[in-house]
Scaffold this active site. Structure first.
Site, short mmCIF file in Angstrom:
data_model
loop_
_atom_site.label_atom_id
_atom_site.label_comp_id
_atom_site.label_asym_id
_atom_site.label_seq_id
_atom_site.Cartn_x
_atom_site.Cartn_y
_atom_site.Cartn_z
N HIS A 17 -14.39 -27.30 8.12
CA HIS A 17 -13.87 -29.27 7.02
C HIS A 17 -13.35 -30.11 7.35
CE1 HIS A 17 -14.82 -27.06 3.65
NE2 HIS A 17 -14.99 -25.84 3.77
N HIS A 106 -13.53 -11.34 6.09
CA HIS A 106 -14.04 -12.48 6.80
C HIS A 106 -12.70 -12.52 7.97
CE1 HIS A 106 -15.26 -16.70 5.83
NE2 HIS A 106 -15.87 -16.01 5.25
N ASP A 363 -23.58 -19.46 0.61
CA ASP A 363 -24.98 -19.16 0.75
C ASP A 363 -24.69 -17.36 0.29
OD1 ASP A 363 -26.78 -21.20 2.20
OD2 ASP A 363 -24.52 -21.20 3.48
#
Length: 401
Positions: A17, A106, A363
């Site tokens: 980002h 993650h 996704d």
């Protein structure tokens, strides 16, 4: 490290980002005609927001060449390319829960352990957003490979979950022995692959089944993995640097550096371990392509090989060096870690248990969009190997007198 390659050096930059992502490509040959229009199609194939089974993040991903190209021709100096992030939402990651709890599977925890600080928005550097720079560099390299050497690189989705494009069977436990698969290696094109968007599996029936399967996981706020197969055709013999930079080793390094990858195999792969040598060995034959050809040199200056093989269980690489046959390999991508379901986790300080329901746009399956990333990394490997082999030829000793 954020730099890949030895002779061809590609450095990527950017986080999920931040303001932009991109790359710098060093030691790219001068005098190559190139433009943003030539590079854009491959970058557009990777971009988010392509379908209902990909992330709804909507980025145009328009590439801008910043340096190293003048008058539509490369200068031999570093080529910088950038893509702006426009539809970024760091606010999706600002809540107290996201700050307190690492997302299961993650990179939040491991990045914090390594650097003592982590990006507060999205996956930061571990995000697949980083791969935009790889695809830009790869598009540049594959353009050169096609022009200078006639090399073709095509990848496609070969499985989603347990749905396989060409399922293994008792007659052909390894794809390298399956006539259907071998025909595909010779004929598949990117245009054919992209007829079956968004999944990119070159079979209408199987692609539809895969798309519906992925949609089911999306609707359940879940995710699923799959595999991507890639073929590299018209590769000259002699590429690869034993003992530690064998061609298959650099390909494995490249592919396993892509986010979400969990496995790599080339040629006969793991099934090759179950086949006796009398069946697995690739027998040498005369190269029929030069039988009636008085010109034994390739357009690139590399000599046409006098030998070929009757089979290709080796996947185009023997002893870590290319033998002139098509190179093919398969890459496994795990189910994306970020899902909408509430999952058990614990605070970063290890003091409190809790649940985390991930925010953001993600996704449910990455393999369709991973296809151009696999092609990009393959092109970087082949380009680097060509430059190394070219340097060896230039430096070859010739006695004077």
């Amino acid at each position: 490290m954020s730099t890949f390659g030895q002779f061809l050096r590609v450095t990527t930059y950017g986080e999920s980002h931040c303001a932009s992502v991109g790359c710098i490509v060093d030691n790219f040959p001068p005098g190559v005609p190139v433009s943003e229009e030539i590079l854009q199609p491959q970058i557009s194939r990777r971009r988010p927001g392509q379908s209902a089974i990909s992330t709804p993040r909507n980025e145009a991903d328009l590439v801008a060449i910043q340096s190293g190209v003048e008058g539509g021709v490369t200068l031999g100096t570093p080529i910088a390319m950038t893509v702006k992030n426009l539809d970024f939402r760091p606010s999706d990651y600002k809540g107290d829960t996201m700050k307190q709890y690492p997302r299961p599977s993650h990179a939040d925890f491991t990045y914090l352990e390594k650097y003592g600080i982590k990006s507060a928005s999205g996956g930061g550097r571990s995000s697949a957003r980083e791969t935009v720079g790889r695809v830009a560099a790869g598009a540049l390299c594959e353009h050169y490979l096609k022009l200078a050497h006639g090399i073709e690189i095509v990848a496609w989705v070969s499985s989603v979950g347990r749905i396989h494009h060409i399922p293994p069977n008792t007659d052909y436990p390894s794809p390298s022995g399956n006539p259907e698969f071998l025909r595909l290696l010779e004929t598949i094109t990117r245009e054919k692959v992209d007829e079956f968007l968004p999944v990119r599996c070159p079979d209408a029936k199987v692609a539809t089944e895969m798309e519906q399967y992925i949609a089911g996981f999306r609707d359940r706020q879940d995710s699923i993995g799959g595999t991507v197969t890639c073929v590299i055709r018209n590769v000259p013999t002699g590429l690869g640097e034993p003992a530690f930079d064998k061609m298959e080793a650099t390909l494995a390094h490249a592919m396993l550096s892509i986010p979400a990858t969990k496995g790599f195999e080339f040629g006969s792969g793991f099934q090759g371990a179950e086949i006796p040598g009398s069946v697995h060995n690739d027998m040498f034959i005369r190269n029929s392509s030069i039988a009636d050809d008085t010109d034994t040199s390739l357009k690139s200056g590399f000599a046409k090989p006098k030998l070929a093989t009757s089979t290709n269980n080796s996947g185009g690489i023997q002893g870590g060096i290319t033998n002139g046959s098509p190179i093919f390999f398969r890459v496994a991508f795990k189910s994306p870690a970020t899902i909408g379901q509430a999952q058990k986790t614990v605070t970063y300080d290890g003091e409190s248990d809790g649940f985390l329901e991930a925010k953001g746009r993600h996704d449910p399956c990455v393999v369709g969009r991973a296809v151009p990333i696999v092609e990009a990394m393959a092109s970087l490997c082949i380009m680097d190997a060509l430059l190394m082999q070219g340097a060896r030829k230039m430096a070859a000793f010739t006695p004077s007198g």
